[in-house]
Design an enzyme around this catalytic site. Structure first.
Site, PDB file in Angstrom:
ATOM      1  N   SER A 260       0.876  -1.463   0.089  1.00 28.63           N
ATOM      2  CA  SER A 260       0.040  -0.112  -0.020  1.00 28.63           C
ATOM      3  C   SER A 260       0.911   1.505  -0.042  1.00 28.63           C
ATOM      4  CB  SER A 260      -0.649   0.085   1.233  1.00 28.63           C
ATOM      5  OG  SER A 260       0.024   0.233   2.364  1.00 28.63           O
ATOM      6  N   LYS A 261       0.234   2.079  -0.133  1.00 30.49           N
ATOM      7  CA  LYS A 261       0.761   3.518  -0.053  1.00 30.49           C
ATOM      8  C   LYS A 261       1.602   3.725   1.263  1.00 30.49           C
ATOM      9  CE  LYS A 261       0.103   8.486  -0.124  1.00 30.49           C
ATOM     10  NZ  LYS A 261       1.370   8.997   0.341  1.00 30.49           N
ATOM     11  N   ARG A 262       0.800   3.460   2.449  1.00 22.88           N
ATOM     12  CA  ARG A 262       1.476   3.674   3.714  1.00 22.88           C
ATOM     13  C   ARG A 262       2.725   2.741   3.926  1.00 22.88           C
ATOM     14  NH1 ARG A 262      -2.788   1.498   6.779  1.00 22.88           N
ATOM     15  NH2 ARG A 262      -4.031   1.834   5.028  1.00 22.88           N
ATOM     16  N   GLY A 264       4.758   2.439   1.633  1.00 24.78           N
ATOM     17  CA  GLY A 264       6.068   3.213   0.877  1.00 24.78           C
ATOM     18  C   GLY A 264       6.181   4.432   1.757  1.00 24.78           C
ATOM     19  N   ASP A 265       5.259   5.064   2.670  1.00 22.56           N
ATOM     20  CA  ASP A 265       5.676   6.285   3.350  1.00 22.56           C
ATOM     21  C   ASP A 265       6.319   5.702   4.600  1.00 22.56           C
ATOM     22  OD1 ASP A 265       4.262   7.580   1.684  1.00 22.56           O
ATOM     23  OD2 ASP A 265       2.250   7.638   3.035  1.00 22.56           O
TER      24      ASP A 265
END
Ligand code: GLU
Length: 504
Positions: A260-262, A264-265
């Site tokens: 998920s994008k999370r 990546g963050d």
């Protein structure tokens, strides 16, 4: 055999996730491998989720990656329009066809009424077991239905699913997936409110009209596939139904679940091809392009997340991939997103670039730091340093000392390497270097200086380590006489002098 026609069909609901890029890449490779066509269709029938700029972002992403479409939004073609919002009238014909065949029906239930039912019946599903309790054309009289429509009441069209039928999805990657129609609900196919079809209807109608032969898409769409198979049956299009291939998920680098994008963050890597600024919140998300990735490296990295050619080979150009790709070698199980591997790919593509090419990529960074240098000299520098860099921008950290003399010296190294006799030895060395006609040839300088050190009996380490400290500020960097060759006599001597003055 029919010409292969595949499509990538994103919904413009935001930036394109890297998993979507991989889906598009596999479609591209498959189409090129079979001399087929690759089509970009924009599925923008969900007006609530539409995000301005997303379509342009998608097109720019593939442009950057070098993945070309043959037809579609912004590419032209004979099967357009390729943007679903421009195909309203087409879908209406097919909705009508299903209504006429009584394979679909009109329903008026309001969201509130549906909520009430959900509260009343646990695990409520709009289907054969409940539809006769609802407000629809099966329970109202024809007059009532006509009246409501004439009044302008909003309605939807739902597919009428017969319970207890086997539905089989033939999937190239997963094999035969069999389900019973009773688990499916009477999905909404069309909404009168915006006169638009939902994803399911538009997707099937377009795949049919655009003569799509293979549907290659993410695993998250597998649950929709039985409904799609049923729709082909309802329309009588079984003979031309595309072959399905549902790709394995991209998984988190650590732990379980979908990337998920999370993630990546949290772990510090991009999950989008290009940087994206959310038009509503203004939040910016990192992109591979802006983070300094080469598009070829991203393509190579993504291709191997879920596919291999059966050997240990890891480096593939786009052409190699076209040549080698086959759906048979796509794995069933999810592919862990190994970000370090992505960096390794970039490093590998970086070191394979010529020094001249790298220098031209690095030049703007050097200039932005306020330094001027000839192309030839920068080419020489990047040649010495590229092994140490993952990204072009990394080169600055490695190369900075060529442009900026050290202002301080690594403490630990000084303690260990700068002894009482060091200053006088280096002072002598400076005089010796001054006496040389030039120091342009690093091999020659090395021989000459080593001979000098030997004659003096100082010991190589006692001279070379402090010299490196003086030139670089720490005990790192490429070969010392490559450094002096680039710095030149004058600068070399200046730096030695400065170190003597500072460290004594
Ligand atoms: N519009 C869908 C998406 O956003 C397309 C799924 C499919 O390829 O059928 O991915």
């Amino acid at each position: 055999m029919k010409q292969v026609r595949v499509r990538f069909a994103p919904s413009p609901t935001g930036p394109l996730h890297i998993g979507g890029v991989r889906t598009a890449l596999y479609n591209y490779l498959f189409s090129k491998k079979h001399n087929g066509k690759f089509i970009l269709r924009i599925e923008d029938t969900d007006t609530n989720r539409f995000v301005p700029g997303a379509e342009a972002y998608i097109i720019e992403s593939f442009n950057w990656l070098g993945i070309q479409f043959d037809e579609g939004v912004s590419f032209g073609g004979n099967y357009g329009p390729y943007r679903q919002s421009e195909r309203k009238e087409i879908y209406k014909l097919y909705v009508k066809e299903l209504l006429d065949k009584q394979l679909a029906y009109i329903a008026f239930d309001t969201p509130e009424e549906l909520d009430t039912k959900r509260a009343e019946i646990s695990n409520f599903q709009y289907d054969a077991s409940t539809r006769m309790q609802m407000c629809n054309a099966l329970t109202l009289s024809a007059n009532e239905v006509a009246q409501r429509i004439a009044n302008g009441d909003n309605y939807v069209v739902r597919i009428k699913i017969e319970p207890n039928q086997d539905i089989i999805v033939h999937d190239t990657i997963r094999g035969e997936v069999k389900i019973n129609s009773s688990v499916l609900d009477d999905k909404v196919l069309y909404k009168s409110a915006d006169e638009l079809p939902t994803y399911h209807l538009a997707n099937i109608v377009d795949d049919h009209l655009m003569e799509i032969t293979h549907v290659i898409r993410g695993e998250e769409w597998l649950p929709s596939a039985p409904l799609h198979v049923l729709l082909y049956r309802y329309f009588g299009w079984e003979d031309t139904m595309p072959q399905f291939a549902h790709l394995p998920l991209l998984l988190k680098p650590d732990g379980n679940g979908k990337l998920s994008k999370r993630d990546g963050d949290r772990l510090g890597f991009p999950v989008f091809p290009l940087q994206w600024t959310d038009p509503k919140t203004g939040d910016t998300s990192a992109g591979y392009r802006e983070n300094g990735y080469f598009p070829e490296a991203v393509v190579n990295f993504l291709a191997l997340l879920g596919w291999n050619n059966g050997t240990e080979q890891e480096l593939f150009s786009l052409d190699d991939l076209v040549h080698e790709f086959s759906l048979d070698r796509v794995s069933k199980s999810g592919a862990k997103f190994d970000y370090e591997k992505g960096k390794w790919f970039n490093h590998t593509y970086l070191i394979h670039k010529t020094d001249t090419e790298l220098a031209s990529l690095f030049m703007p960074i050097v200039q932005a730091k306020g330094h001027a240098i000839t192309e030839a000299k920068l080419t020489h520098i990047v040649g010495l340093l590229k092994e140490r860099a993952h990204f072009v921008a990394d080169l600055w950290e490695q190369a900075a000392f060529f442009f900026e003399a050290p202002t301080q010296y690594d403490d630990k190294a000084v303690q260990k390497r700068w002894k009482e006799t060091t200053a006088s030895m280096l002072a002598e060395l400076a005089v010796f270097i001054q006496s040389l006609p030039n120091i342009d040839d690093s091999t020659h300088t090395e021989e000459t200086v080593k001979q000098w050190v030997e004659t003096k009996g100082y010991g190589l380490g006692n001279v070379m380590n402090p010299l490196r400290l003086a030139l670089v500020g720490e005990l790192k960097g490429p070969h010392i006489f490559d450094i002096t060759a680039i710095l030149g006599k004058e600068e070399t001597i200046k730096r030695i002098q400065k170190a003597i003055d500072t460290l004594g």
